[in-house]
Every structure is written in C-alpha cells, then in structure tokens.
Write a protein that holds these residues in place. Sequence first.
Motif, PDB file in Angstrom:
ATOM      1  N   GLN A  54       0.912  -1.161  -0.104  1.00 30.87           N
ATOM      2  CA  GLN A  54       0.178   0.005  -0.397  1.00 30.87           C
ATOM      3  C   GLN A  54       0.960   1.650   0.173  1.00 30.87           C
ATOM      4  O   GLN A  54       0.746   2.329  -0.487  1.00 30.87           O
ATOM      5  CB  GLN A  54      -0.961  -0.213   0.936  1.00 30.87           C
ATOM      6  N   GLN A  55       1.833   0.800   0.760  1.00 29.97           N
ATOM      7  CA  GLN A  55       2.652   2.498   0.696  1.00 29.97           C
ATOM      8  C   GLN A  55       3.762   2.405  -0.595  1.00 29.97           C
ATOM      9  O   GLN A  55       3.464   3.532  -0.792  1.00 29.97           O
ATOM     10  CB  GLN A  55       3.496   2.082   1.518  1.00 29.97           C
ATOM     11  N   GLY A  58       0.177   3.614  -3.243  1.00 30.49           N
ATOM     12  CA  GLY A  58      -0.108   4.474  -2.989  1.00 30.49           C
ATOM     13  C   GLY A  58      -1.562   4.601  -3.424  1.00 30.49           C
ATOM     14  O   GLY A  58      -2.049   3.481  -3.183  1.00 30.49           O
ATOM     15  N   ASP A  59      -2.110   5.877  -3.900  1.00 34.71           N
ATOM     16  CA  ASP A  59      -3.623   5.840  -4.475  1.00 34.71           C
ATOM     17  C   ASP A  59      -4.126   4.774  -5.781  1.00 34.71           C
ATOM     18  O   ASP A  59      -5.233   4.691  -6.167  1.00 34.71           O
ATOM     19  CB  ASP A  59      -3.889   6.871  -4.556  1.00 34.71           C
ATOM     20  N   GLU A  60      -3.040   4.101  -6.650  1.00 31.95           N
ATOM     21  CA  GLU A  60      -2.975   3.626  -7.608  1.00 31.95           C
ATOM     22  C   GLU A  60      -3.968   2.263  -7.882  1.00 31.95           C
ATOM     23  O   GLU A  60      -4.520   2.032  -8.158  1.00 31.95           O
ATOM     24  CB  GLU A  60      -1.962   3.449  -8.214  1.00 31.95           C
ATOM     25  N   SER A  62      -6.989   0.970  -5.447  1.00 29.04           N
ATOM     26  CA  SER A  62      -8.205   1.283  -4.669  1.00 29.04           C
ATOM     27  C   SER A  62      -9.770   0.790  -4.190  1.00 29.04           C
ATOM     28  O   SER A  62      -9.751  -0.380  -5.564  1.00 29.04           O
ATOM     29  CB  SER A  62      -8.958   2.795  -4.732  1.00 29.04           C
ATOM     30  N   GLN A  66      -9.815  -4.742  -6.281  1.00 31.91           N
ATOM     31  CA  GLN A  66      -9.005  -4.844  -6.067  1.00 31.91           C
ATOM     32  C   GLN A  66      -7.886  -5.384  -5.345  1.00 31.91           C
ATOM     33  O   GLN A  66      -6.888  -5.762  -5.766  1.00 31.91           O
ATOM     34  CB  GLN A  66      -8.166  -3.571  -7.026  1.00 31.91           C
ATOM     35  N   TRP A  67      -7.719  -5.480  -4.403  1.00 38.60           N
ATOM     36  CA  TRP A  67      -7.008  -5.641  -3.500  1.00 38.60           C
ATOM     37  C   TRP A  67      -6.799  -7.465  -3.559  1.00 38.60           C
ATOM     38  O   TRP A  67      -5.760  -7.743  -3.811  1.00 38.60           O
ATOM     39  CB  TRP A  67      -7.015  -5.938  -1.725  1.00 38.60           C
TER      40      TRP A  67
END
Length: 90
Positions: A54-55, A58-60, A62, A66-67
């Motif tokens: 996640q670091q 980033g925001d790519e 969401s 998707q995770w």
Amino acid sequence: MDATVKVTSIHIVAALVAALISTALTVGWFGFKNDVFAFFIAVIILYFVGKFSQQIAGDEISGFSQWLWDGIAPFFFTWVISFTLFVMYL
C-alpha cells in the motif's frame, strides 16, 4: 511498471517466503511442530506485505476487490501450492 504488477509480484515473493517458514514450523525445523501457528505466520506476513504494498502503490490501487485479486488471491494460491510442495519434498 504498472501498480498491479508491482503488488502481485511482491505478494508472490512474500508467499514463497511464508511457505518456507510455514514448512519449517510444520516439519519441525525449529524444534517444535505446530500447524496452526504456521498458518497464522502466513496471515501475519500477508498483513505486513499488504501494508508495504500500500505504501508503494499509494492511491493507484483502491477498493477491496482490487486488493483481493491483486494481492490476497495470488498470495494465498502461491502459499498453498508452495507449502504443499515443500512439505511433501523437503
């Protein structure tokens, strides 16, 4: 490089490491055998790898969906297959 490729690659490599550690706990390389603890080690590794990804991403990336398909599913399938092969052949 695309964020999906980064996240999936990181999770696959971490799954291989988690499979080795889980195998060591299942077979008894550390002096004791505990299958339940081996599973929880894999879940803990998945959590920290997800935070690390996640670091990086980033925001790519969401949304949970998707995770799930970019990180959790590749980790789980790689871990299960690798763990099974390692336990059978190591």
